[in-house]
Write an enzyme that holds these catalytic residues in place. Structure first.
Site, PDB file in Angstrom:
ATOM      1  N   TYR A  16      13.021   1.082   1.739  1.00  0.00           N
ATOM      2  CA  TYR A  16      13.898  -0.077   1.592  1.00  0.00           C
ATOM      3  C   TYR A  16      15.185   0.153   2.380  1.00  0.00           C
ATOM      4  CZ  TYR A  16      16.774  -3.540  -0.966  1.00  0.00           C
ATOM      5  OH  TYR A  16      17.597  -4.581  -1.310  1.00  0.00           O
ATOM      6  N   CYS A  44       8.871  -4.694  -1.248  1.00  0.00           N
ATOM      7  CA  CYS A  44       9.618  -3.962  -2.267  1.00  0.00           C
ATOM      8  C   CYS A  44       9.011  -4.231  -3.640  1.00  0.00           C
ATOM      9  CB  CYS A  44      11.082  -4.394  -2.237  1.00  0.00           C
ATOM     10  SG  CYS A  44      12.061  -3.850  -3.653  1.00  0.00           S
ATOM     11  N   ASN A  98      11.597   5.640 -10.671  1.00  0.00           N
ATOM     12  CA  ASN A  98      12.574   4.949  -9.840  1.00  0.00           C
ATOM     13  C   ASN A  98      13.626   4.295 -10.733  1.00  0.00           C
ATOM     14  OD1 ASN A  98      13.996   3.482  -7.949  1.00  0.00           O
ATOM     15  ND2 ASN A  98      12.369   1.994  -7.574  1.00  0.00           N
ATOM     16  N   TYR A  99      14.792   4.904 -10.798  1.00  0.00           N
ATOM     17  CA  TYR A  99      15.917   4.343 -11.565  1.00  0.00           C
ATOM     18  C   TYR A  99      16.607   3.318 -10.658  1.00  0.00           C
ATOM     19  CZ  TYR A  99      19.139   4.784 -15.547  1.00  0.00           C
ATOM     20  OH  TYR A  99      19.875   4.572 -16.703  1.00  0.00           O
ATOM     21  N   SER A 100      15.878   2.271 -10.371  1.00  0.00           N
ATOM     22  CA  SER A 100      16.226   1.339  -9.299  1.00  0.00           C
ATOM     23  C   SER A 100      17.577   0.668  -9.515  1.00  0.00           C
ATOM     24  CB  SER A 100      15.140   0.262  -9.185  1.00  0.00           C
ATOM     25  OG  SER A 100      15.535  -0.751  -8.279  1.00  0.00           O
ATOM     26  N   THR A 104      16.389   4.514  -5.436  1.00  0.00           N
ATOM     27  CA  THR A 104      15.986   4.273  -4.052  1.00  0.00           C
ATOM     28  C   THR A 104      17.125   3.779  -3.173  1.00  0.00           C
ATOM     29  OG1 THR A 104      15.193   2.127  -4.828  1.00  0.00           O
ATOM     30  CG2 THR A 104      13.549   3.838  -4.515  1.00  0.00           C
TER      31      THR A 104
END
Length: 376
Positions: A53, A134, A244-246, A274
């Protein structure tokens, strides 16, 4: 006597595996170029994660499967070369986004080989239909479990030919994809671990702790009930997970709040954000540029004061390229010392040189006050 390996010669896959064994969990911020990778190293992180990303954003694209394998591998090589080049920069294991493998099982093999040659510690492969998007964008479609498993298996075999310690992370987007649900995420992750994945990444659509707990608990229960199906490479560790602690989610509104320690208790051994690097950079640049547009020179004065004494005050000092060259010049260019004494700029040894006062001299720290501090 065996030749001693220096820091630049360390197999980063081996280093990452050691971290996964010796620490309850590790965190890797999302990076996208050498500056962000250097910041991850300078702030003491265990690993860095090269986010697809973020690389796409740095090239002017959304994360919609537009960036090619060649572009991603080239960027990874830039970062790993940067880590190895300068002694003052910690050489972090780099975990790289390999998207869907950029095609079928054969493309996944090529991508794995190319990433190994670029010096990464790990890659992850996902099960979306190509061109992917994504995991937080609607409209996702996943390929069949058999097709996705074949890519993991092919990549796993490919690593043993070049770097057996490369860590492979599977990723499933099935929960948020068309027709997907939690139990399919369990089924797919089990299959991917059996095919050779070292960790399973399950992409969750929100911050629901029940869902975040359900999938790893079901996977662990499956292997407890079927111990003969636990693959050999996971015999000592059991199933392990990546999370993923997005920064596309609002974790501060989760109820209950979810900490990294809580995730580690569930078996998430590798935790990452990310887009944290690209979001921080974009916000900082936007706010700074807006300040300059509104206040002109005063904004520059503020920036000079804000960065005074900060690790990023002098890029020359921060990553050590210029000091390294000056040090090497003592051996390879004996006349360089004379030129430094007779010229102005970073590295000048001339008494009272302005740039040397502001930015420091090789091997030292920035010197006296900046122009803005002297006159304001």
């Amino acid at each position: 006597m065996a030749e001693q390996q220096g820091p630049s010669m360390v197999n980063q896959g081996t280093a990452l595996r050691e971290l996964l064994v010796t620490k309850p969990w590790i965190y890797g911020p999302g990076v996208y170029d050498c500056i962000s990778a250097g910041a991850a190293a300078a702030t003491g992180h265990d690993v860095a994660y090269m986010s697809g990303y973020s690389v796409a954003a740095s090239l002017g694209f959304a994360d919609l499967g537009v960036v090619t394998a060649t572009q991603m591998v080239d960027r990874a090589r830039e970062i790993t070369s940067f880590y190895k080049r300068y002694p003052v920069v910690r050489n972090l294991p780099l975990i790289a986004d390999a998207d869907t493998g950029y095609g079928d099982f054969f493309n996944a093999i090529i991508a794995t080989q190319d990433y190994i040659d670029a010096g990464v510690a790990a890659i992850h492969l996902e099960d979306q239909l190509s061109p992917k998007r994504c995991g937080q964008i609607a409209g996702k479609v996943c390929v069949s479990i058999d097709e996705a498993t074949s890519k993991i298996e092919a990549a796993s075999e490919a690593r043993y030919e070049r770097n057996p310690d490369l860590v492979i992370i599977s990723r499933t987007d099935i929960i948020g994809a068309v027709g997907g649900d939690l139990d399919q995420a369990v089924e797919r992750s089990i299959a991917y671990l059996k095919a050779g994945a070292d960790l399973a990444w399950i992409e969750f659509p929100d911050t629901n702790l029940d869902q975040i707990s359900y999938v790893p608990n079901k996977i662990k229960a499956y292997f407890r009930d079927h111990p003969g199906e636990l693959p050999r490479h996971l015999k000592e560790t059991g199933p392990r997970f990546a999370f993923n602690y997005s920064s596309n989610k609002e974790w501060h509104t989760a109820d209950p709040l979810i900490t990294h320690e809580m995730l580690a208790e569930l078996g998430y051994r590798y935790i990452f954000t990310t887009m944290v690097g690209i979001h921080a950079a974009a916000k900082s640049m936007h706010d700074t540029f807006a300040d300059y547009r509104k206040h002109g020179a005063e904004a520059q004065w503020r920036q000079e004061k804000d960065k005074k004494g900060h690790p990023t005050q002098s890029y020359q000092q921060m990553h050590g390229m210029a000091p390294l060259k000056f040090e090497l010049a003592k051996r390879f260019d004996p006349e360089s010392g004379k030129r430094l004494a007779e010229s102005s700029g970073f590295g000048s040894t001339r008494e009272g040189d302005h740039a040397a006062r502001v930015h420091g001299r090789p091997g030292g720290k920035p010197g006296h006050e900046t122009w803005a501090e002297r006159d304001n």
